[in-house]
Design an enzyme around this catalytic site. Structure first.
Site, short mmCIF file in Angstrom:
data_model
loop_
_atom_site.label_atom_id
_atom_site.label_comp_id
_atom_site.label_asym_id
_atom_site.label_seq_id
_atom_site.Cartn_x
_atom_site.Cartn_y
_atom_site.Cartn_z
N CYS A 26 -7.73 10.16 -80.57
CA CYS A 26 -7.30 9.06 -81.43
C CYS A 26 -6.52 8.02 -80.64
O CYS A 26 -5.87 8.33 -79.63
CB CYS A 26 -6.37 9.57 -82.54
SG CYS A 26 -7.17 10.60 -83.76
N CYS A 83 -3.64 10.21 -88.34
CA CYS A 83 -4.14 11.52 -88.77
C CYS A 83 -3.04 12.57 -88.58
O CYS A 83 -2.01 12.32 -87.93
CB CYS A 83 -5.39 11.89 -87.98
SG CYS A 83 -5.06 12.53 -86.33
N GLU A 95 -14.18 8.21 -78.11
CA GLU A 95 -14.99 9.31 -78.66
C GLU A 95 -15.86 9.96 -77.59
O GLU A 95 -15.92 9.50 -76.45
CB GLU A 95 -15.83 8.77 -79.83
CG GLU A 95 -14.94 8.28 -80.97
CD GLU A 95 -15.71 7.83 -82.20
OE1 GLU A 95 -16.94 7.67 -82.13
OE2 GLU A 95 -15.04 7.63 -83.24
N CYS A 149 -2.00 13.32 -84.92
CA CYS A 149 -1.19 12.24 -84.33
C CYS A 149 0.22 12.26 -84.93
O CYS A 149 1.20 11.98 -84.23
CB CYS A 149 -1.86 10.89 -84.56
SG CYS A 149 -3.34 10.70 -83.53
N ASN A 178 -9.20 4.47 -79.87
CA ASN A 178 -9.88 5.77 -79.94
C ASN A 178 -11.03 5.84 -78.95
O ASN A 178 -11.77 4.88 -78.76
CB ASN A 178 -10.33 6.12 -81.38
CG ASN A 178 -11.16 5.06 -82.04
OD1 ASN A 178 -11.00 3.87 -81.79
ND2 ASN A 178 -12.07 5.48 -82.91
N GLU A 217 -3.69 6.53 -81.34
CA GLU A 217 -2.24 6.75 -81.29
C GLU A 217 -1.86 7.68 -80.15
O GLU A 217 -0.88 7.47 -79.44
CB GLU A 217 -1.73 7.37 -82.61
CG GLU A 217 -1.92 6.50 -83.84
CD GLU A 217 -3.24 6.75 -84.55
OE1 GLU A 217 -4.27 6.95 -83.87
OE2 GLU A 217 -3.25 6.74 -85.79
N1 THU Z 1 -8.90 7.93 -85.45
C1 THU Z 1 -7.86 7.41 -84.75
O1 THU Z 1 -8.02 6.88 -83.65
N2 THU Z 1 -6.62 7.50 -85.31
C2 THU Z 1 -6.35 8.06 -86.52
O2 THU Z 1 -5.19 8.21 -86.88
C3 THU Z 1 -7.46 8.44 -87.39
C4 THU Z 1 -8.77 8.59 -86.74
C5 THU Z 1 -10.24 7.85 -84.86
C6 THU Z 1 -10.81 9.19 -84.45
C7 THU Z 1 -12.29 8.89 -84.49
O3 THU Z 1 -12.65 8.32 -83.23
C8 THU Z 1 -12.44 7.84 -85.56
O4 THU Z 1 -11.14 7.30 -85.77
C9 THU Z 1 -12.96 8.38 -86.89
O5 THU Z 1 -12.23 9.45 -87.33
#
Ligand code: THU
Length: 163
Positions: free
Chosen positions: A73, A112, A64, A115, A62, A75
């Site tokens: 994310c 999520c 940010e 994704c 991920n 994925e």
């Molecule tokens: N996140 C992911 O990378 N994948 C997911 O399926 C769930 C959430 C990340 C997004 C954000 O950077 C952090 O996790 C918190 O939500």
């Protein structure tokens, strides 16, 4: 009125050692990738590893941003990178795992909703299901064969077509 029940199928492995070697390796790559995340805001580090039909493993984590919705994310980083580097090469499996700065994640995390939608589009394009492996930094592994188990009643591109 008619109430329908939709069944999903998830296999739980109590230890990584129960998995085939290929899957264990993919989860290890996902964990490595999580340590390369950029997550100063959530302090939640997610790693994903995609196994392609040609044997390549593509990783993502991920990423940010101070403008929160601009982040992505793990994925989707992995899937979009895989498809941009190897267009037309099918995705066999996707592993996802995470660790956090201030607590232990001992249960599987799962992708999520957004994704899941991207995984669904990948399956639909390649006409092949994807094996999805999910784990925390420790604890059991959840495995499912195909996004329909995580995203029932999926919205597919054919719905965009006028009949
Ligand atoms: N996140 C992911 O990378 N994948 C997911 O399926 C769930 C959430 C990340 C997004 C954000 O950077 C952090 O996790 C918190 O939500």
């Amino acid at each position: 009125m008619n109430t329908k029940e939709i069944k999903i199928k998830i296999t739980e492995y109590s230890a990584t050692s129960e998995l085939p070697e290929e899957d264990q390796k993919l989860l290890q790559q996902a964990a490595k990738s999580a340590s390369r995340s950029y997550a100063p805001y959530s302090e939640f580090h997610v790693g994903a590893a995609v196994l392609l039909e040609n044997g390549e493993i593509i990783c993502g984590s991920n990423q940010e941003n101070a403008a929160y919705p601009a982040g992505l994310c793990a994925e989707r980083v992995a899937l979009f990178y895989a498809n941009s580097q190897y267009p037309g090469v099918k995705v066999k499996a996707l592993a996802v795992t995470a660790h956090a700065d201030h607590f232990i994640i001992d249960k599987p995390i799962s992708p999520c909703g957004t994704c899941r939608q991207v995984i669904a589009e990948t399956e639909s394009r390649q006409q092949r299901k994807i094996k999805i492996l999910m784990q925390g930094e420790s604890g059991p592994v959840n495995m499912t064969e195909g996004i329909e188990n995580l995203l029932p009643l999926t919205f597919y591109e054919e719905k965009l077509k006028k009949k």
